[in-house]
Design an enzyme around this catalytic site. Structure first.
Site, short mmCIF file in Angstrom:
data_model
loop_
_atom_site.label_atom_id
_atom_site.label_comp_id
_atom_site.label_asym_id
_atom_site.label_seq_id
_atom_site.Cartn_x
_atom_site.Cartn_y
_atom_site.Cartn_z
N ARG A 94 0.82 -1.23 0.00
CA ARG A 94 0.00 0.00 0.00
C ARG A 94 0.85 1.27 0.00
NH1 ARG A 94 -5.45 -1.07 2.05
NH2 ARG A 94 -5.95 -2.82 0.75
N ARG A 153 -3.50 6.20 1.24
CA ARG A 153 -4.06 7.42 1.84
C ARG A 153 -3.16 8.14 2.82
NH1 ARG A 153 -9.42 4.57 3.67
NH2 ARG A 153 -7.88 2.90 3.62
N ARG A 159 -6.87 11.12 -5.82
CA ARG A 159 -8.12 10.38 -5.69
C ARG A 159 -9.32 11.34 -5.73
NH1 ARG A 159 -10.03 7.44 -0.39
NH2 ARG A 159 -10.24 9.65 0.03
N ASP A 168 -6.57 -2.87 -7.46
CA ASP A 168 -7.16 -3.55 -6.31
C ASP A 168 -7.37 -5.01 -6.67
OD1 ASP A 168 -8.29 -2.70 -3.55
OD2 ASP A 168 -9.67 -4.22 -4.31
N TYR A 212 -14.92 -12.24 -0.61
CA TYR A 212 -15.62 -10.98 -0.93
C TYR A 212 -16.79 -11.22 -1.87
CZ TYR A 212 -11.93 -8.15 1.22
OH TYR A 212 -11.06 -7.57 2.11
#
Ligand code: CP3
Length: 349
Positions: free
Chosen positions: A24, A28, A37, A74, A151
């Site tokens: 990552r 963020r 973003r 992703d 998921y």
């Protein structure tokens, strides 16, 4: 390539100092990521716009002397391409609009064509390779079949993915039908990323560690091995190193190493030296500091880096990383301390 430490370490060749990249790393915690973003409008739009995906992939490399870039994307691009409908909202996390509810839903799934359905990913890979201009290698990635199935069945994150486990117990044949179509999709997707220019491939089995040993072997490991073998059987991908990261699956390191992968990613619940003793020099190891170390003082960060390097020992085959992704609340300066410590403390004098 001007910096090939990462690829050399994956091949267990000697290096001038230990290569480091961070899961990552484009995320963020970086203000420039948050700005891009916002410009994209959403996380999914960011992933689906190759120019913007390329821009954020390169952001951490502009700040830090990282030894690899990882494609910004992703793991849920595959379920999205299979028609499940991905969105990622702040504070909610990833969500699939049409989770799998019936055997019919699963029977109707088809392997996406990466060159059309996931073209935005291969376009991003080509663009990033061009922009990197050989500076550092580019990592492509995908989720493991088990983690994607979690998921796809649940439709969102979960503490225990009990719905997915229940399907494995109640209808194992249906679960295998799902894992098989996802495994074939992942293998094709990774091969397409390699064809577009990805120089190493990582498979994130984030939820493998939720499985008891017999279930892990049957529903996760088997499909990881199938993907590695399919990549090795193809002359176009046989030499592209594959990194397997089964989080929380430390009791299965030997079986994971036996899949034919180049390296194992490790979380922080096992010592590097201990892991190395168990798998010998059959694979390289990637990891594995607790991401929370980035909240400690610079001295403590340096000390933890020193201990990890010492634990691995003076052998080839270590890629430094955290044991899981960097969190949004980290001060970017702190990551700089960690990266400099890795290079400095591992440099062959
Ligand atoms: O490592 C990198 O820099 C490459 C980018 C990357 C992302 N996701 C970007 C992302 C990678 C390799 C992933 C993989 C991924 N995605 C995994 C496996 C790795 C792991 O962390 O275990 C998983 C389980 C996912 C599913 C997913 N997507 C989650 C759990 C989240 C985070 C939800 C949250 O709010 O924290 C996402 C969204 C996501 N993927 C973000 C990023 C930077 C944050 C979304 C945002 O910007 O709002």
């Amino acid at each position: 390539m001007s910096n090939d430490r990462f690829l050399r370490a994956l091949r267990r060749e000697p290096v001038d100092c230990t290569p480091v990249w961070i899961m990552r790393q484009a995320g963020r915690y970086l203000p420039e990521y948050r700005a891009t973003r916002a410009r994209a409008g959403s996380f999914v739009k960011l992933c689906k716009t190759p120019e913007l995906a390329c821009e954020v992939t390169l952001q951490p490399l502009a700040r830090y002397p990282l030894d690899a870039a990882i494609l910004f994307s992703d793991i849920l691009t595959i379920p999205d391409a299979m028609g499940l409908g991905l969105s990622v909202d702040e504070g909610v996390g990833p969500r699939l609009a049409r989770p799998l509810r019936t055997r019919e839903d699963i029977a109707n799934l088809a392997v996406p064509d990466p060159d059309t359905d996931l073209r935005y990913v291969t376009d991003a890979v080509r663009l990033i390779r061009k922009e990197l201009a050989g500076k550092v290698p580019l990592i492509g990635f995908a989720g493991s079949p088990w983690t994607l199935a979690c998921y796809m069945i649940e439709g969102q994150g979960s503490d225990n993915f009990a719905r997915a486990k229940a399907l494995a117990w109640d209808e194992p044949a249906t679960m295998h039908m799902l894992l098989d179509v996802v495994a074939r999709s992942v293998a094709r997707y990774l091969a397409a990323q390699a064809a577009a220019g990805a120089q190493a491939l990582m498979i994130f089995d984030t939820w493998g560690g939720l499985l008891a040993p017999d279930l892990f072997a049957e529903f996760s490991l088997r499909y990881l091995a199938q993907i590695v073998q399919s990549l090795k059987a193809d002359s176009a991908t046989k030499d592209v190193p594959v990194i397997l990261f089964s989080k929380g699956a430390n009791s299965h390191l030997e079986e994971l190493a036996d899949t034919g992968c180049a390296a194992l990613g490790l979380d922080w619940t096992i010592g590097l030296g201990n892991a190395r003793m168990r798998v010998g020099d059959s694979v390289a190891l990637q990891g594995n500091l607790d991401p929370a170390v980035l909240h400690a003082s610079p001295q403590a960060i340096r000390n933890e880096v020193r201990k990890a390097l010492h634990s691995f020992g003076p052998y080839p085959g270590h890629v430094f990383n955290l044991g899981h992704g960097i969190t949004p609340d980290v001060d970017p300066e702190q990551l700089g301390v960690l990266i400099d410590a890795v290079h400095d403390l591992s440099a062959k004098k």
